[in-house]
Design a protein around this motif. Structure first.
Motif, PDB file in Angstrom:
ATOM      1  N   ILE A   1     -11.138  13.704   0.709  1.00  0.00           N
ATOM      2  CA  ILE A   1      -9.930  13.623   1.523  1.00  0.00           C
ATOM      3  C   ILE A   1      -9.466  12.176   1.643  1.00  0.00           C
ATOM      4  N   ALA A   2      -8.139  11.990   1.576  1.00  0.00           N
ATOM      5  CA  ALA A   2      -7.538  10.678   1.819  1.00  0.00           C
ATOM      6  C   ALA A   2      -6.353  10.873   2.757  1.00  0.00           C
ATOM      7  N   PHE A   3      -6.281  10.046   3.799  1.00  0.00           N
ATOM      8  CA  PHE A   3      -5.190  10.140   4.771  1.00  0.00           C
ATOM      9  C   PHE A   3      -4.177   9.027   4.528  1.00  0.00           C
ATOM     10  N   TYR A   4      -2.890   9.368   4.676  1.00  0.00           N
ATOM     11  CA  TYR A   4      -1.817   8.419   4.423  1.00  0.00           C
ATOM     12  C   TYR A   4      -0.843   8.401   5.606  1.00  0.00           C
ATOM     13  N   ASP A   5      -0.079   7.313   5.709  1.00  0.00           N
ATOM     14  CA  ASP A   5       0.762   7.100   6.885  1.00  0.00           C
ATOM     15  C   ASP A   5       2.254   7.249   6.599  1.00  0.00           C
ATOM     16  N   ASP A   6       2.618   8.045   5.584  1.00  0.00           N
ATOM     17  CA  ASP A   6       4.040   8.234   5.296  1.00  0.00           C
ATOM     18  C   ASP A   6       4.759   8.804   6.516  1.00  0.00           C
ATOM     19  N   SER A   7       5.991   8.378   6.695  1.00  0.00           N
ATOM     20  CA  SER A   7       6.766   8.742   7.881  1.00  0.00           C
ATOM     21  C   SER A   7       6.941  10.252   8.015  1.00  0.00           C
ATOM     22  N   PHE A   8       6.880  10.715   9.255  1.00  0.00           N
ATOM     23  CA  PHE A   8       7.101  12.114   9.577  1.00  0.00           C
ATOM     24  C   PHE A   8       8.545  12.512   9.278  1.00  0.00           C
ATOM     25  N   ARG A   9       9.426  11.534   9.172  1.00  0.00           N
ATOM     26  CA  ARG A   9      10.850  11.799   8.974  1.00  0.00           C
ATOM     27  C   ARG A   9      11.253  11.928   7.511  1.00  0.00           C
ATOM     28  N   THR A  10      10.353  11.574   6.606  1.00  0.00           N
ATOM     29  CA  THR A  10      10.716  11.618   5.189  1.00  0.00           C
ATOM     30  C   THR A  10      10.260  12.924   4.552  1.00  0.00           C
ATOM     31  N   ALA A  11      11.094  13.450   3.669  1.00  0.00           N
ATOM     32  CA  ALA A  11      10.740  14.690   2.975  1.00  0.00           C
ATOM     33  C   ALA A  11       9.907  14.418   1.722  1.00  0.00           C
ATOM     34  N   SER A  12      10.025  13.194   1.189  1.00  0.00           N
ATOM     35  CA  SER A  12       9.303  12.832  -0.030  1.00  0.00           C
ATOM     36  C   SER A  12       8.370  11.654   0.251  1.00  0.00           C
ATOM     37  N   PRO A  13       7.081  11.878   0.329  1.00  0.00           N
ATOM     38  CA  PRO A  13       6.115  10.828   0.700  1.00  0.00           C
ATOM     39  C   PRO A  13       5.778   9.907  -0.466  1.00  0.00           C
ATOM     40  N   GLN A  14       6.686   9.027  -0.838  1.00  0.00           N
ATOM     41  CA  GLN A  14       6.519   8.215  -2.035  1.00  0.00           C
ATOM     42  C   GLN A  14       5.331   7.267  -1.951  1.00  0.00           C
ATOM     43  N   ASN A  15       5.032   6.756  -0.751  1.00  0.00           N
ATOM     44  CA  ASN A  15       3.878   5.868  -0.605  1.00  0.00           C
ATOM     45  C   ASN A  15       2.586   6.590  -0.983  1.00  0.00           C
ATOM     46  N   ALA A  16       2.398   7.784  -0.421  1.00  0.00           N
ATOM     47  CA  ALA A  16       1.189   8.555  -0.713  1.00  0.00           C
ATOM     48  C   ALA A  16       1.140   8.961  -2.181  1.00  0.00           C
ATOM     49  N   ILE A  17       2.275   9.363  -2.730  1.00  0.00           N
ATOM     50  CA  ILE A  17       2.327   9.772  -4.136  1.00  0.00           C
ATOM     51  C   ILE A  17       1.911   8.618  -5.048  1.00  0.00           C
ATOM     52  N   SER A  18       2.416   7.422  -4.773  1.00  0.00           N
ATOM     53  CA  SER A  18       2.088   6.252  -5.602  1.00  0.00           C
ATOM     54  C   SER A  18       0.603   5.922  -5.529  1.00  0.00           C
ATOM     55  N   ILE A  19       0.051   5.970  -4.322  1.00  0.00           N
ATOM     56  CA  ILE A  19      -1.374   5.650  -4.159  1.00  0.00           C
ATOM     57  C   ILE A  19      -2.244   6.695  -4.845  1.00  0.00           C
ATOM     58  N   MET A  20      -1.860   7.962  -4.737  1.00  0.00           N
ATOM     59  CA  MET A  20      -2.659   9.017  -5.369  1.00  0.00           C
ATOM     60  C   MET A  20      -2.610   8.900  -6.888  1.00  0.00           C
ATOM     61  N   ARG A  21      -1.474   8.497  -7.420  1.00  0.00           N
ATOM     62  CA  ARG A  21      -1.398   8.291  -8.872  1.00  0.00           C
ATOM     63  C   ARG A  21      -2.337   7.174  -9.313  1.00  0.00           C
ATOM     64  N   LEU A  22      -2.405   6.117  -8.525  1.00  0.00           N
ATOM     65  CA  LEU A  22      -3.328   5.025  -8.850  1.00  0.00           C
ATOM     66  C   LEU A  22      -4.766   5.511  -8.832  1.00  0.00           C
ATOM     67  N   ARG A  23      -5.117   6.340  -7.847  1.00  0.00           N
ATOM     68  CA  ARG A  23      -6.483   6.866  -7.767  1.00  0.00           C
ATOM     69  C   ARG A  23      -6.788   7.756  -8.968  1.00  0.00           C
ATOM     70  N   LEU A  24      -5.818   8.559  -9.385  1.00  0.00           N
ATOM     71  CA  LEU A  24      -6.022   9.399 -10.565  1.00  0.00           C
ATOM     72  C   LEU A  24      -6.177   8.555 -11.822  1.00  0.00           C
ATOM     73  N   ALA A  25      -5.397   7.473 -11.925  1.00  0.00           N
ATOM     74  CA  ALA A  25      -5.526   6.566 -13.069  1.00  0.00           C
ATOM     75  C   ALA A  25      -6.926   5.951 -13.116  1.00  0.00           C
ATOM     76  N   GLN A  26      -7.485   5.652 -11.953  1.00  0.00           N
ATOM     77  CA  GLN A  26      -8.850   5.120 -11.901  1.00  0.00           C
ATOM     78  C   GLN A  26      -9.858   6.150 -12.399  1.00  0.00           C
ATOM     79  N   ILE A  27      -9.636   7.413 -12.044  1.00  0.00           N
ATOM     80  CA  ILE A  27     -10.532   8.479 -12.508  1.00  0.00           C
ATOM     81  C   ILE A  27     -10.474   8.591 -14.031  1.00  0.00           C
ATOM     82  N   VAL A  28      -9.275   8.512 -14.592  1.00  0.00           N
ATOM     83  CA  VAL A  28      -9.123   8.564 -16.048  1.00  0.00           C
ATOM     84  C   VAL A  28      -9.825   7.377 -16.702  1.00  0.00           C
ATOM     85  N   ASN A  29      -9.652   6.187 -16.131  1.00  0.00           N
ATOM     86  CA  ASN A  29     -10.331   4.994 -16.667  1.00  0.00           C
ATOM     87  C   ASN A  29     -11.844   5.172 -16.661  1.00  0.00           C
ATOM     88  N   GLU A  30     -12.361   5.707 -15.573  1.00  0.00           N
ATOM     89  CA  GLU A  30     -13.805   5.926 -15.469  1.00  0.00           C
ATOM     90  C   GLU A  30     -14.287   6.928 -16.512  1.00  0.00           C
TER      91      GLU A  30
END
Length: 342
Positions: A211-240
Motif C-alpha cells: 500500500i502507498a498513500f498519496y495526498d492528491d486533492s479531494f477536489r481533483t478528478a484526476s490524481p496526476q501526482n499519484a499517477i506520476s509517482i506510481m509510474r516511477l515505482r513501476l519503472a523501478q520494478i521493471v529495472n529490478e
C-alpha cells in the motif's frame, strides 16, 4: 505468470509462414526525432528492398492511425505482416526503429514487453466519491467510479456519512479492488489524505497488495501526482527485473563473452547445457540458425529475406527447449556483450 504479451507471442509463433517472408516493423511513437509516419515509410521501403533481393514482390501495408495508438499510451508500435494479414501490437518498450524480413517474426521486443508488463491500482477519493484506476508505466485507465450516496452533497461526504454507511462503502470498495487485481498488479495506491478514516493501513492491507498513500486533492478528478509517482515505482520494478535476469546468469560465472560465441549457443541449447538465456533487445547479429543441428552462419548485415537476427532465432530455440528466456535493454548487460547464458 502470464500476460497479454505472452498471448501475443504464442499467436505470432503459431502463424506458419512457410515459404513466404514474415515482416516485422517496430515504429517508435514517443521520444524520437522523426514522425511515426516518416519512420514507417522508411522501414517499409527498406523491407521491400530486402524482398526484391530475394525475388519477392513489394509488400503493401495500410498505414496505422498513429494518433489512436498515441492516445492509448503506446511507446512503440509493433507491426507484423504475412500473407496479406497485418497484426498491430502496442508496446510499452522504448526502441529505435527496426525492420526485419525473415522466415519468422522478430519476437525479441515482445518477450521484453512481457517482462516489462506490470501495473498498479489507484483508488482516488474525491468530492464525487471514489475512482479506481489501473496504472501501467506509460498510461492509465479508469476502471470505474463509485458514489457513496445519491443524496449527499459532493463536498465533505466522508464526514457527513454515518459510521456504518462509511464502513459499508469502504468494504464495497475493498471488494472492487480485490476483483481488479491481476497477476501483474504490484501496488495499491490510496488518496484522501485529508480524511484519516479513508487511509487505514490495516484495512487496505487486506487486499494483499503493498500500500502507498498519496495526498492528491479531494477536489481533483484526476490524481496526476499519484499517477506520476506510481509510474516511477513501476519503472523501478521493471529495472529490478532486468537487473535480476542478468545477474542470475552472471552469478553462475558461465557467461560467454566473445561476441561471436553466439555461434556456439544453439548446440548448447539443443544439448541441454544452458538453463537460462538473457539477450540484448538492442543488439542484432544477422545470419541463419539451423534448429535441428544447431549450426549457425553469421553475416555482417542482413543480406536478404532469409537472413534473420541470430539472437532472435536463439530466443525462439531456447523457448522451444524449455529454457528460461529474458530480453533486456543493452545497458543492463556487461559492456561488449549481447547476451549472457548459464
Amino acid at each position: 505468470m502470464s500476460n497479454i504479451y505472452d498471448d501475443h507471442l504464442d499467436h505470432l509463433r503459431r502463424i506458419k509462414t512457410n515459404s513466404q517472408s514474415a515482416l516485422s516493423l517496430y515504429v517508435p511513437l514517443k521520444w524520437n526525432d522523426f514522425a511515426p509516419a516518416k519512420i514507417f515509410t522508411a522501414l517499409l521501403k527498406a523491407a521491400n528492398g530486402l524482398m526484391a533481393k530475394s525475388g519477392h514482390p513489394n509488400l503493401e501495408i495500410m498505414t496505422p492511425e498513429w494518433d489512436r495508438w498515441l492516445r492509448q499510451g503506446t511507446v512503440t508500435l509493433a507491426i507484423f505482416h504475412h500473407n496479406g494479414i497485418t497484426n498491430l501490437i502496442p508496446l510499452p518498450t522504448r526502441m529505435q526503429p527496426r525492420v526485419v524480413v525473415a522466415k519468422s517474426f522478430h519476437i525479441k521486443p515482445i518477450v521484453a514487453a512481457s517482462h516489462e508488463y506490470v501495473d498498479s491500482l489507484l483508488l482516488h477519493f474525491n468530492e464525487s466519491g471514489a475512482s479506481l484506476f489501473r496504472i501501467n508505466p506509460v498510461s492509465e485507465t479508469l476502471i470505474d467510479s463509485y458514489l457513496p450516496s445519491e443524496i449527499l452533497p459532493k463536498t465533505d461526504w466522508p464526514a457527513r456519512l454515518d459510521r456504518q454507511s462509511l464502513r459499508e462503502f469502504l468494504e464495497f470498495l475493498q471488494q472492487e479492488v480485490r476483483g481488479s487485481i491481476l497477476s501483474t498488479t504490484k501496488i495499491l495506491g490510496i488518496t484522501g489524505e485529508s480524511y484519516t478514516e479513508l487511509q487505514s493501513d490495516s484495512f487496505w492491507k487486506k487486499t494483499n497488495l503493498p500500500i502507498a498513500f498519496y495526498d492528491d486533492s479531494f477536489r481533483t478528478a484526476s490524481p496526476q501526482n499519484a499517477i506520476s509517482i506510481m509510474r516511477l515505482r513501476l519503472a523501478q520494478i521493471v529495472n529490478e527485473r532486468h537487473t535480476q535476469s542478468v545477474m542470475k546468469a552472471l552469478n553462475d560465472n558461465k557467461a560467454l563473452d566473445d561476441i561471436y560465441s553466439v555461434k556456439y549457443l544453439a548446440p548448447k541449447i539443443l544439448h541441454g547445457e544452458i538453463k537460462q538465456l538473457c539477450v540484448s533487445l538492442d543488439c542484432m547479429h544477422f545470419g541463419e540458425v539451423d534448429p535441428n543441428t544447431g549450426n549457425v552462419v553469421m553475416n555482417k548485415s542482413q543480406l536478404n529475406a532469409s537472413d534473420d537476427d541470430v539472437l532472435d532465432d536463439l530466443v525462439e530455440l531456447a523457448i522451444d527447449n524449455g529454457i528460461e528466456v529474458s530480453v533486456v535493454p543493452k545497458k543492463y548487460l556487461p559492456t561488449g556483450r549481447s547476451f549472457v547464458a548459464s
